[in-house]
Write an enzyme that holds these catalytic residues in place. Structure first.
Site, short mmCIF file in Angstrom:
data_model
loop_
_atom_site.label_atom_id
_atom_site.label_comp_id
_atom_site.label_asym_id
_atom_site.label_seq_id
_atom_site.Cartn_x
_atom_site.Cartn_y
_atom_site.Cartn_z
CE1 TYR A 128 27.95 58.47 -2.24
CE2 TYR A 128 29.05 56.40 -2.15
CZ TYR A 128 28.68 57.43 -1.76
OH TYR A 128 29.46 57.99 -0.63
CE1 TYR A 167 31.80 53.51 -0.78
CE2 TYR A 167 30.35 54.41 0.50
CZ TYR A 167 31.27 54.84 -0.17
OH TYR A 167 32.05 55.82 -0.08
NE ARG A 177 35.72 54.66 3.66
CZ ARG A 177 35.52 55.85 3.69
NH1 ARG A 177 35.08 56.69 2.80
NH2 ARG A 177 35.52 56.56 4.87
CG HIS A 180 31.08 57.71 4.37
ND1 HIS A 180 31.40 56.55 4.19
CD2 HIS A 180 30.93 58.71 3.32
CE1 HIS A 180 31.61 56.59 2.68
NE2 HIS A 180 31.27 57.62 2.24
CG HIS A 182 31.18 61.89 1.00
ND1 HIS A 182 32.41 61.92 0.93
CD2 HIS A 182 30.51 60.96 0.66
CE1 HIS A 182 32.70 60.78 0.52
NE2 HIS A 182 31.59 59.97 0.31
FE LIG Z 1 31.48 57.70 0.03
#
Ligand SMILES: [Fe+2]
Length: 258
Positions: A128, A167, A177, A180, A182
């Protein structure tokens, strides 16, 4: 950044310990036989949430009448280009270009029109653009990972983006994770906002992920997984995924804030 969760003896919690807890909760859920389709807030394997999940009912606001009926955002506020996360920078982002589209419907299958749908996601490397994400994967200068659009008359949203990577996170040692995106659905007032995550079919990290598994019902979890759709895929341009959101009723999409 928060440190990795540890056991009482000070050792970092392992994936094996977390997986064993997930399996035990799953088994207890099966034995109980009571359907539970929304994420559990108090879910021990999700270590990072133990001290910060809500423990009391939300305070119920009494919004002004106008807020109940007036959309917060209209066509003039949201530009058509904001649904394409691959443009608007100096160059093109790296990764698998993909389209994700679907319908937002109510419990009776009626389209929910002109609703603000916002997404945010990691880049193809699982990173991110965020101060707190400092794991050693590259930032893509051509990808912010955020986009938004309004649903059309049939309730459809459509985004062009880059497939996000999985990540690491600090829930326990070697925690990752599943990939995905969001999603936020705004509704017609701030108090209606709903937030959830969309996943990709066949992800090997599903069984290991305490956030995904916090939805203890398998059928409900499956509703968060998009479907690969070759009719959405476009020739020499992008792969295509389809994912519908059901706001109410028995087939309701699990949301992070019930
Ligand atoms: Fe996330």
């Amino acid at each position: 950044m928060p440190s990795v969760a540890t056991s009482s003896d000070g050792a970092a919690t392992s994936q094996a310990e977390v997986s064993a807890e997930i399996e035990a909760i799953e088994a207890a859920y099966q034995r109980a036989g009571v359907e539970e389709t929304q994420p559990r807030l108090d879910y021990a394997p999700y270590r990072s949430s133990l001290l910060r999940h809500p423990t009391k009912d939300l305070h119920h606001a009494d919004p002004e009448g106008v807020e109940l009926w007036t959309p917060c955002f209209g066509p003039r506020d949201v530009g058509a280009l904001e649904a394409d996360l691959t443009i608007g920078q100096r160059g093109e982002p790296i990764g698998e270009r993909m389209v994700v589209t679907g319908r937002v419907v109510d419990g009776d299958g009626r389209p929910v029109r002109r609703q603000l749908v916002e997404i945010w996601q990691a880049n193809a490397a699982g990173r991110y653009i965020h101060q707190r994400d400092q794991h050693p994967a590259p930032v893509d200068p051509n990808f912010t990972g955020t986009g938004r659009c309004l649903t059309d008359d049939d309730g459809y949203y459509r985004f062009t983006t880059i497939k996000p990577g999985p990540y690491p996170w600090k829930n326990h040692r070697n925690a990752w994770r599943p990939a995905h995106i969001h999603f936020s659905l705004f509704g017609t007032e701030f108090t209606q906002r709903m937030i959830t995550q969309m996943y990709f079919p066949g992800d090997p990290l599903f069984a290991l992920d305490p956030i995904y598994q916090a939805i203890t019902d398998r059928k409900a979890r499956d509703r968060l997984v998009a479907t690969y759709d070759h009719d959405v895929t476009t020739h020499e341009w992008a792969t295509g995924y389809r994912w519908d959101v059901v706001l109410t009723g028995a087939s309701r999409t699990p949301m992070e804030d019930s």
